[in-house]
Every structure is written in structure tokens, then in C-alpha cells.
Scaffold this active site. Structure first.
Site, PDB file in Angstrom:
ATOM      1  N   ASP A 141     -45.103  18.896  54.998  1.00  9.36           N
ATOM      2  CA  ASP A 141     -45.804  17.877  54.003  1.00  9.36           C
ATOM      3  C   ASP A 141     -45.202  17.028  53.379  1.00  9.36           C
ATOM      4  OD1 ASP A 141     -48.134  19.403  54.739  1.00  9.36           O
ATOM      5  OD2 ASP A 141     -47.719  20.861  53.064  1.00  9.36           O
TER       6      ASP A 141
ATOM      7  N   TYR B 275     -38.032  28.740  57.247  1.00 11.68           N
ATOM      8  CA  TYR B 275     -38.032  27.883  56.166  1.00 11.68           C
ATOM      9  C   TYR B 275     -37.048  28.622  55.222  1.00 11.68           C
ATOM     10  CZ  TYR B 275     -41.894  25.037  57.726  1.00 11.68           C
ATOM     11  OH  TYR B 275     -42.703  24.168  58.694  1.00 11.68           O
TER      12      TYR B 275
END
Length: 260
Positions: free
Chosen positions: A52, A111
């Protein structure tokens, strides 16, 4: 056609995300334009994760198809030249077979999220961490994180605009670690799964930060998960502490990873 795997590092701050958009800067768009400088187009690249706006990457993985048989080193050098001055770097490149796919061949995505705990404003790390001024209770955060591991309906922890067909995902790991850095005490979240829902990692971290701050408890997190209600989620944390750190494949494309 010849297929090449690319390992991509970037600072996500100037971009509205990975995925190409006509009127806004994106990482995919920048790399495809760079490819257009060295080979006839149009070009469409695929990536392991569509990060994003504002999210960074240490080791995003993408692939491209080119008619010419390139030496991988020369291809990475040419792309890096044409990507300047954007904060994007091709850190590894290798030829792969036509069946290998950066997205669909991926077995796990990993992540990293960084929280910097200090009162003084961040300078060198500004835009690279989420800064909170108070100390956080890491023990409580770990207890809450453990409740999220495994297969669950994660409706509470996904964006209301998430387009995934099912909210059920399997979370492989959610470790919470304290790290001393030259800039102060950081809390690192190591989050791993085959795939994630939209805003899932940032929803986890925002919720766990509230546990660390004492505003909620591990039991509150368990109840929020069971409710399957987005309104029960804690605040979604900002994107700039989040990094796509590693992508795991059954057949690792890059030489240095084949023995891991």
C-alpha cells in the site's frame, strides 16, 4: 520470451503503493517505465505483494518477460540506471523458467513492522518507523499476539474495502521483539503467512500497540477476534513502519537463498 526474477528494495514514501495507477506515482509504474527504456514495450510486471501507499520493501520479488536474452547483472544495472532518482533499487536479478511466477509461486510472505519508542522526535528514522512516545509492555503484546496465530476468520483485522473472497487466513508467525538501536528502543513485529488481507498487518500492530500501552488487554484481543467485527479492531497504525521483508519460494530464485 525470457523471464527474469527481480528482488526490489524501495522507500514507499513517495508512492501511492505498488500497483500501477495512471495519474499517481507507483513502484510498478516506475519499474515498467525503466523497462521501456531498455526494451520495446509495453511491459507488465508481476509482484509477490502489492504494498500500500507509504509501505516499504527490503526484498519485494517481481518478474518481467523480455524478448532479448539479458545477462541478469547487466539487466539489473540498466534498470537501476533508469530508475534514478526514485528510491527504488533492483538488488538481485536472475533468469527463471516460464512457469515460475513471483506472486503465484510464493509460499510465504514475511513482513517487518518497526515501532520506535522515544519522546524526542525521530530525525534519521523519520518516515521509516512508527514513533510512539510511551514505553510499551512487550510481555502483554506477546501474549496477545500468540492468540492470533493459526487459522482464523480475521474479519476484525481486515479493511472494509478488502476484496479477498474469504476472511479466513492462516497466520504462521507473529513475533514481538525488543531491539536496542542507536536511535532508541525499537519493537519489531515479525509477521508471516502465505497471504494477507488488506490492512491486516497494520491492524494487528495497531491493536497490539494499544495492549502494550495498557489501553486494552490480551483478553480484549481474543474477544475482538471472536466477534468478527471490524469495529472491534484497534486503530490501524500508519504505513511507514511496515516493510515487505522476504518472500519464500519452494524453488528460491536467487542463489544466496537456495541454502536457507
Amino acid at each position: 520470451m525470457h523471464r527474469y526474477a527481480l528482488k526490489v528494495e524501495y522507500n514507499g514514501a513517495p508512492f501511492v503503493g505498488w500497483q500501477r495507477q495512471k495519474e499517481h506515482p507507483t513502484i510498478q509504474g516506475a519499474i515498467e517505465r525503466a523497462l521501456g527504456k531498455i526494451a520495446p514495450g509495453p511491459h507488465t510486471i508481476a509482484a509477490a505483494g502489492r504494498t500500500d501507499a507509504g509501505v516499504h520493501a527490503i526484498a519485494q520479488v517481481a518478474h518481467c518477460d523480455l524478448e532479448r536474452d539479458w545477462d541478469p547483472f547487466r539487466l539489473s544495472e540498466a534498470l537501476n540506471y533508469h530508475l534514478k532518482p526514485a528510491p527504488i533499487a533492483i538488488t538481485a536479478c536472475t533468469a527463471v523458467d516460464a512457469e515460475w511466477h513471483a506472486r503465484f509461486s510464493a509460499r510465504q510472505r514475511q513482513y517487518l513492522f518497526r515501532i520506535l519508542c522515544r519522546r524526542a522526535p525521530a530525525t534519521h528514522q523519520k518516515g521509516l518507523v512508527w514513533q510512539v512516545k510511551q514505553k510499551l509492555d512487550v510481555t502483554a503484546m506477546r501474549e496477545a499476539a500468540a492468540l492470533l496465530i493459526g487459522q482464523h476468520d480475521f474479519t476484525t483485522f481486515r479493511s472494509t474495502i478488502c476484496q479477498a473472497e474469504s476472511p479466513v487466513k492462516t497466520l504462521d508467525r507473529l513475533d514481538v521483539n525488543e531491539v536496542d538501536t542507536p536511535y532508541g528502543r525499537e519493537i519489531h513485529f515479525d509477521v508471516r503467512a502465505r497471504s494477507f488481507l488488506h490492512n491486516q498487518v497494520r491492524s494487528f500492530v495497531g491493536t497490539l500497540e494499544r495492549v502494550g500501552a495498557g489501553s486494552s488487554t490480551p483478553q480484549d484481543v481474543a474477544r475482538a477476534l471472536a466477534l468478527r467485527d471490524r469495529a472491534a479492531c484497534g486503530p490501524v497504525c500508519p504505513p511507514h513502519g511496515l516493510y515487505l521483508a522476504h518472500v519464500v519460494y519452494d524453488r528460491p530464485p536467487f542463489e544466496a537463498e537456495r541454502s536457507i
